[in-house]
Design a protein around this motif. Structure first.
Motif, PDB file in Angstrom:
ATOM      1  N   GLU A 237      25.671 -36.754  18.193  1.00 14.30           N
ATOM      2  CA  GLU A 237      25.657 -35.687  17.187  1.00 14.30           C
ATOM      3  C   GLU A 237      26.796 -34.698  17.391  1.00 14.30           C
ATOM      4  O   GLU A 237      27.462 -34.279  16.436  1.00 14.30           O
ATOM      5  CB  GLU A 237      24.324 -34.933  17.248  1.00 14.30           C
ATOM      6  CG  GLU A 237      23.119 -35.725  16.826  1.00 14.30           C
ATOM      7  CD  GLU A 237      23.078 -36.023  15.335  1.00 14.30           C
ATOM      8  OE1 GLU A 237      23.492 -35.159  14.532  1.00 14.30           O
ATOM      9  OE2 GLU A 237      22.643 -37.122  14.985  1.00 14.30           O
ATOM     10  N   GLU A 238      27.023 -34.318  18.653  1.00 16.93           N
ATOM     11  CA  GLU A 238      27.966 -33.244  18.939  1.00 16.93           C
ATOM     12  C   GLU A 238      29.413 -33.636  18.659  1.00 16.93           C
ATOM     13  O   GLU A 238      30.241 -32.772  18.335  1.00 16.93           O
ATOM     14  CB  GLU A 238      27.846 -32.826  20.414  1.00 16.93           C
ATOM     15  CG  GLU A 238      26.522 -32.200  20.773  1.00 16.93           C
ATOM     16  CD  GLU A 238      25.434 -33.211  21.087  1.00 16.93           C
ATOM     17  OE1 GLU A 238      24.361 -32.783  21.533  1.00 16.93           O
ATOM     18  OE2 GLU A 238      25.649 -34.431  20.887  1.00 16.93           O
ATOM     19  N   ILE A 239      29.748 -34.917  18.786  1.00 15.30           N
ATOM     20  CA  ILE A 239      31.153 -35.301  18.668  1.00 15.30           C
ATOM     21  C   ILE A 239      31.541 -35.737  17.258  1.00 15.30           C
ATOM     22  O   ILE A 239      32.725 -35.766  16.931  1.00 15.30           O
ATOM     23  CB  ILE A 239      31.536 -36.390  19.693  1.00 15.30           C
ATOM     24  CG1 ILE A 239      30.871 -37.730  19.387  1.00 15.30           C
ATOM     25  CG2 ILE A 239      31.214 -35.924  21.100  1.00 15.30           C
ATOM     26  CD1 ILE A 239      31.357 -38.864  20.269  1.00 15.30           C
ATOM     27  N   GLU A 240      30.559 -36.082  16.414  1.00 16.42           N
ATOM     28  CA  GLU A 240      30.879 -36.521  15.049  1.00 16.42           C
ATOM     29  C   GLU A 240      29.989 -35.855  14.000  1.00 16.42           C
ATOM     30  O   GLU A 240      29.324 -36.538  13.216  1.00 16.42           O
ATOM     31  CB  GLU A 240      30.725 -38.037  14.946  1.00 16.42           C
ATOM     32  CG  GLU A 240      31.890 -38.848  15.412  1.00 16.42           C
ATOM     33  CD  GLU A 240      31.889 -40.215  14.760  1.00 16.42           C
ATOM     34  OE1 GLU A 240      32.581 -40.387  13.739  1.00 16.42           O
ATOM     35  OE2 GLU A 240      31.175 -41.089  15.259  1.00 16.42           O
ATOM     36  N   PRO A 241      29.965 -34.546  13.940  1.00 19.51           N
ATOM     37  CA  PRO A 241      29.079 -33.892  12.963  1.00 19.51           C
ATOM     38  C   PRO A 241      29.406 -34.252  11.515  1.00 19.51           C
ATOM     39  O   PRO A 241      28.505 -34.503  10.716  1.00 19.51           O
ATOM     40  CB  PRO A 241      29.281 -32.398  13.243  1.00 19.51           C
ATOM     41  CG  PRO A 241      30.595 -32.306  13.963  1.00 19.51           C
ATOM     42  CD  PRO A 241      30.705 -33.570  14.749  1.00 19.51           C
ATOM     43  N   LEU A 242      30.701 -34.277  11.154  1.00 21.24           N
ATOM     44  CA  LEU A 242      31.069 -34.583   9.771  1.00 21.24           C
ATOM     45  C   LEU A 242      30.744 -36.023   9.431  1.00 21.24           C
ATOM     46  O   LEU A 242      30.154 -36.307   8.375  1.00 21.24           O
ATOM     47  CB  LEU A 242      32.562 -34.315   9.541  1.00 21.24           C
ATOM     48  CG  LEU A 242      33.082 -34.683   8.140  1.00 21.24           C
ATOM     49  CD1 LEU A 242      32.355 -33.905   7.053  1.00 21.24           C
ATOM     50  CD2 LEU A 242      34.596 -34.453   8.049  1.00 21.24           C
ATOM     51  N   GLY A 243      31.116 -36.954  10.287  1.00 17.69           N
ATOM     52  CA  GLY A 243      30.860 -38.368  10.016  1.00 17.69           C
ATOM     53  C   GLY A 243      29.384 -38.655   9.838  1.00 17.69           C
ATOM     54  O   GLY A 243      28.989 -39.399   8.928  1.00 17.69           O
ATOM     55  N   LEU A 244      28.543 -38.069  10.674  1.00 12.75           N
ATOM     56  CA  LEU A 244      27.103 -38.297  10.566  1.00 12.75           C
ATOM     57  C   LEU A 244      26.533 -37.656   9.299  1.00 12.75           C
ATOM     58  O   LEU A 244      25.653 -38.232   8.648  1.00 12.75           O
ATOM     59  CB  LEU A 244      26.401 -37.750  11.809  1.00 12.75           C
ATOM     60  CG  LEU A 244      26.593 -38.608  13.069  1.00 12.75           C
ATOM     61  CD1 LEU A 244      26.216 -37.830  14.321  1.00 12.75           C
ATOM     62  CD2 LEU A 244      25.787 -39.897  12.973  1.00 12.75           C
TER      63      LEU A 244
END
Length: 519
Positions: A237-244
């Motif tokens: 969650e922390e490293i890809e907020p936009l992608g998720l």
């Protein structure tokens, strides 16, 4: 969380970059739950998985039970020659682009033996598997699960941003229907400011029109995959907020970010001592790295299935030598030659390998090197990478910034995200047809390796992501990271789906046995 004995079946795409994350996911679920896990794939890929398991275990057998892991490997018969492919072709490795397309199209025929496997499990155990976890390229598994009385969950071995972009492009082909402004176009599901460029698309995507074989395969399988119960994603969650956020909102599916699926030892240790492997050339690489100071070595690798052109290889070598930086380069014959064939000195500047050897400035490793061990070594300061997702995660998990050179699949979208969203990378070029010059190679290496300025900022951001990754997978008595929590939520969801299905069946049986009464 206590678990009853359950059975999960996994269906990975027949490519090494997919098989390894599936195996890692299988081990993680089995270790947490005690469930039986069956990975079903073709015979030669069974052999590959057996060898992989054996390399990390003192014992291995045909059932592949190791280190208390109850992981079964089930063969799905596949005859590549039936689909116009060379005999014993069961992986994308060393195939031409057309052959990769033919192999992808042929994988839909794995549904028949996969169905037989599920029926065998039902007959033996008296009920269907808890769920079928399938690759995003195996959308047919959604129908298989439904007809078998279980649920399907899609697993993308890539990141959220790259997966969302790759799917949206294939499902919409926006570069064909949208007017391009200086080569840029917007992508459905993505913010308008996150524009994409036509040069980020492989030429087979540019040529796609919806009726070609690539479009037919991707559009059919992706459309089916969006009908699964939800998606597992090899990210945090922390490293890809936009992608998720994009993956969840655009495709309207639950997405469990349960990654990164990297060996726990690599995320616990500050040194490579526990990661080291005993075989050559691993020992040679580690000994070589030991002779250099912190963050002083550039590592170059384009993954297990990629290489670059002759002219690009020549200019990359020139730039590396001009930079004066120490480097390890995993090198293979260039495009157009057998990647497993003998390497020719003529593909590099005259006397290059001898000069690098004598000066101890460069180590050329042919075909394979222990990548995670190299990236986790204190001396490694930058990674020239094709931006395949497994490589990206390995690099970021060790806090190593990236010099991107995307070559295929969703790699250009990964590279875009690393530059624009994470700020941990610069892009050198794209593809095998681009023109690069040694001076630009040197400039970007100097920029990233500089411990001040932009290079210092990239290293600091990569270090922060390293910490986030470690926090995400932590699972201790009083602390659970985001990825550990998502795994719990995923397991609770599929177990609830099992109970709901039982209730429906019981309700239907009750109605069937109830006496008829006229109104």
């Amino acid at each position: 969380m206590a678990f009853d004995r359950e059975h999960i079946v996994m269906l990975p795409m027949i490519a090494k970059g997919h098989l390894i994350p599936f195996l890692a996911l299988a081990k993680q679920i089995q270790q947490k739950t005690g469930f039986t896990i069956t990975i079903a794939t073709t015979p030669l890929n069974i052999q590959y998985l057996q060898a992989t398991i054996s390399s990390t275990s003192s014992s291995s057998n045909t059932q592949s039970h190791s280190n208390n892991f109850d992981i079964n490997l089930a063969e799905l018969p596949f005859c590549s020659s039936d689909f116009g492919l060379p005999q014993d072709t069961e992986s994308t490795e060393n195939l031409s682009l057309k052959q990769i397309g033919d192999l992808c199209a042929a994988t839909v025929n794995l549904e028949v033996p996969a169905r037989r496997l599920i029926l065998d499990i039902i007959e033996k155990e008296g009920r269907p598997p808890l769920c079928i976890i399938s690759d995003m390229f195996f959308g047919w598994a959604t129908n298989l699960a439904k007809s078998s009385g279980t649920v399907n969950v899609t697993f993308t071995t890539s990141g959220a941003y790259g997966s969302a972009a790759f799917m949206s492009i294939w499902l919409n082909l926006p570069h064909r229907s949208t007017a391009l402004c200086d080569g840029y176009f917007t992508l459905p599901g993505f913010p308008d400011q996150s524009r994409f460029h036509i040069s980020q698309l492989h030429h087979y995507i540019k040529a796609a029109n919806g009726t070609d074989s690539w479009s037919k395969f991707y559009q059919s399988q992706f459309s089916l995959s969006t009908k699964s119960l939800g998606w597992l994603c090899n990210t945090a969650e922390e490293i890809e907020p936009l992608g998720l956020e994009i993956l969840r909102h655009y495709f309207r599916l639950p997405v469990w970010s349960i990654g990164p699926l990297i060996p726990k030892d690599a995320l616990k240790n500050s040194s490579t001592s526990d990661l080291r492997v005993s075989r050559q050339p691993a020992e040679k690489c580690m000994e070589w790295l030991d002779s250099y100071g912190s963050d002083s070595v550039v590592y170059i690798s384009f993954g297990s299935q990629n290489t670059i052109s002759e002219t690009q290889m020549m200019e990359l070598a020139i730039g590396l030598e001009e930079s004066g930086r120490a480097f390890i380069w995993v090198i293979r014959p260039p495009v157009g030659y057998d990647m497993k064939g003998e390497f020719r000195a003529e593909w590099l500047p005259r006397g290059f390998e001898d000069r690098m050897c004598k000066s101890k400035k460069g180590l050329l490793v042919h075909n394979w090197a222990p990548q995670l061990e190299i990236l986790s070594h204190k001396s490694t300061g930058a990674f020239v990478s094709h931006c395949g997702w497994n490589s990206v995660l390995e690099s970021l998990s060790q806090g190593v910034p990236i010099i991107g050179w995307p070559l295929a699949a969703e790699q250009a979208f990964n590279s875009k995200m690393l530059v624009e969203e994470m700020g941990v990378s610069v892009e050198l070029t794209r593809g095998v047809e681009s023109v690069i010059v040694g001076k630009e190679v040197k400039r970007l290496i100097d920029l990233v390796m500089d411990k001040s300025g932009e290079g210092g900022e990239m290293r600091e951001k990569a270090g922060a992501i390293k910490a986030q990754i470690r926090a995400a997978i932590r699972e201790e008595a009083e602390f659970k990271g985001s990825s550990a929590k998502k795994m719990d939520d995923f397991l609770e969801t599929i177990l609830s789906a099992r109970q709901e299905h039982k209730s429906i069946i019981a309700d239907v049986k009750g109605k069937e046995s109830a006496p008829y009464t006229a109104d």
